[in-house]
Design an enzyme around this catalytic site. Sequence first.
Site, PDB file in Angstrom:
ATOM      1  N   ARG A  52       9.809  -3.757   2.988  1.00 65.92           N
ATOM      2  CA  ARG A  52       9.508  -2.456   3.559  1.00 65.92           C
ATOM      3  C   ARG A  52       8.055  -2.133   3.244  1.00 65.92           C
ATOM      4  NH1 ARG A  52       7.778  -1.457  -0.663  1.00 65.92           N
ATOM      5  NH2 ARG A  52       7.544   0.713  -0.087  1.00 65.92           N
ATOM      6  N   GLY A  53       7.621  -0.938   3.620  1.00 66.62           N
ATOM      7  CA  GLY A  53       6.202  -0.587   3.452  1.00 66.62           C
ATOM      8  C   GLY A  53       5.502  -0.847   4.776  1.00 66.62           C
ATOM      9  N   ALA A  54       4.763   0.156   5.273  1.00 69.27           N
ATOM     10  CA  ALA A  54       4.225   0.094   6.632  1.00 69.27           C
ATOM     11  C   ALA A  54       3.431  -1.189   6.941  1.00 69.27           C
ATOM     12  CB  ALA A  54       3.386   1.345   6.895  1.00 69.27           C
ATOM     13  N   GLN A 201      12.298   3.714  -4.367  1.00 69.42           N
ATOM     14  CA  GLN A 201      11.188   2.748  -4.314  1.00 69.42           C
ATOM     15  C   GLN A 201      10.234   2.926  -5.494  1.00 69.42           C
ATOM     16  OE1 GLN A 201      12.331   4.442  -1.682  1.00 69.42           O
ATOM     17  NE2 GLN A 201      11.973   3.405   0.245  1.00 69.42           N
ATOM     18  N   ASP A 242       2.629   6.085   6.419  1.00 70.64           N
ATOM     19  CA  ASP A 242       3.309   5.280   7.434  1.00 70.64           C
ATOM     20  C   ASP A 242       2.734   5.505   8.816  1.00 70.64           C
ATOM     21  OD1 ASP A 242       5.360   5.648   5.121  1.00 70.64           O
ATOM     22  OD2 ASP A 242       5.921   3.856   6.250  1.00 70.64           O
ATOM     23  N   LYS A 253       6.645   8.770   2.939  1.00 72.43           N
ATOM     24  CA  LYS A 253       8.016   8.854   2.428  1.00 72.43           C
ATOM     25  C   LYS A 253       8.423  10.297   2.152  1.00 72.43           C
ATOM     26  CE  LYS A 253      10.393   6.207   2.067  1.00 72.43           C
ATOM     27  NZ  LYS A 253      11.387   5.965   3.156  1.00 72.43           N
TER      28      LYS A 253
HETATM   29  O1  MRU Z   1      10.856   3.341   3.706  1.00 79.11           O
HETATM   30  P1  MRU Z   1       9.729   2.552   3.129  1.00 79.11           P
HETATM   31  O2  MRU Z   1       9.999   2.026   1.762  1.00 79.11           O
HETATM   32  O3  MRU Z   1       9.261   1.492   4.101  1.00 79.11           O
HETATM   33  O4  MRU Z   1       8.568   3.607   3.006  1.00 79.11           O
HETATM   34  C1  MRU Z   1       7.331   3.198   2.486  1.00 79.11           C
HETATM   35  C2  MRU Z   1       6.355   4.292   2.313  1.00 79.11           C
HETATM   36  O5  MRU Z   1       6.596   5.429   2.632  1.00 79.11           O
HETATM   37  C3  MRU Z   1       4.998   3.901   1.824  1.00 79.11           C
HETATM   38  O6  MRU Z   1       4.430   4.927   1.071  1.00 79.11           O
HETATM   39  C4  MRU Z   1       4.100   3.624   3.028  1.00 79.11           C
HETATM   40  O7  MRU Z   1       4.705   2.698   3.882  1.00 79.11           O
HETATM   41  C5  MRU Z   1       2.776   3.126   2.626  1.00 79.11           C
HETATM   42  S1  MRU Z   1       2.852   1.468   2.052  1.00 79.11           S
HETATM   43  C6  MRU Z   1       1.318   0.898   1.754  1.00 79.11           C
END
Ligand code: MRU
Length: 350
Positions: A52-54, A201, A242, A253
Amino acid sequence: MKINGIWHHSITVNSDESIRIIDQRQLPHQLVFVNLRTTEEIITAIHEMWLRGAPLIGAVAVWGLCFALQDNPDNNTTLETACQKLLATRPTAVNLAWALNRMKQKLLPLPISQRYQAALAEAKAICEEDIKINESIGKYGLKLIKEIYQQKQDTVNILTHCNAGWLATLDWGTALAPIYMAYDAGIPVHVWVDETRPRNQGAALTAWELAQHGVPFTLIVDNVGGHLMQHGMVDICLVGADRVTSQGDVCNKIGTYLKALAANDNNVPFYAAVPTPTIDWSIKDGITEIPIEQRNTEEVTHVFGLTDQGKLEKVCITVPQVQSANYGFDVTPAHLVTGLITEQGIFHKI
Ligand code: MRU
């Protein structure tokens, strides 16, 4: 990034051009690597949040296109169908659409016989660029931490939400990159890590990453930040994103907005670390225009963790058949954001 002293990347390309990722659902209890070889496996891995993570979602999705072309390069609908399926895995992070569009723009003008090799080259380029972007964000963000340290001459306390570290990107991370660089430069830093319910997370991933690097941190439950800020215990908030709109609204998030409100009320600088592929120039108002993912409510009603007997278990924390809601993200309006740290520099609120 180092795990147990050994260098790793969030994505490794295997010799057969499949990819290897960390199954983040098992962290911090177990370090499990999985190989992904098909488009369907990539779709499952993104949708079920093995990763996960954008930025990482975008960088992994492009391999789903490579695998689709490897299986069936002869037909234009292969590419389009794979793109549609990959795009539907997670709606909020715009990096997914950005990466898939970039692949399409590169591949569609090419003769079919060249597409698979070109897809591999572009996928590798996207991964390599992500590392450079994050390194640059780290360098710009480091300046902010340095300035605070020069004024304060004492430990810089940073609050972060969710995981915007190297597990969410290819290397370094976005919001955590400046922290790693500050620590490596000998600046005393301490991180307040929001646990980040419902999927934790912060507790599972950010805490694990920071511990691996040796950065001092304290895990807190999500509602503590405001209290800490009222008592002068946070010097700066650093979060990821994101999707950021053309007017600078930051979607991140769920819970990020409340931290920004508390920061604003207590004059604590609030920065989002934003790679430029995370900026969606096609929309302006984040609150009305960004699709907010709603996930399975079991993430709210249950928690997953290690028992004192060393068993991984999922337990229910509420009454049976409770009605619950699970919004994954929220939008922090631009006026609450002190600045955006991008790979091209820091852009402050006007
Ligand atoms: O639902 P997730 O774990 O994919 O959400 C991730 C986040 O909100 C991160 O803060 C965001 O993607 C930035 S990652 C560099």
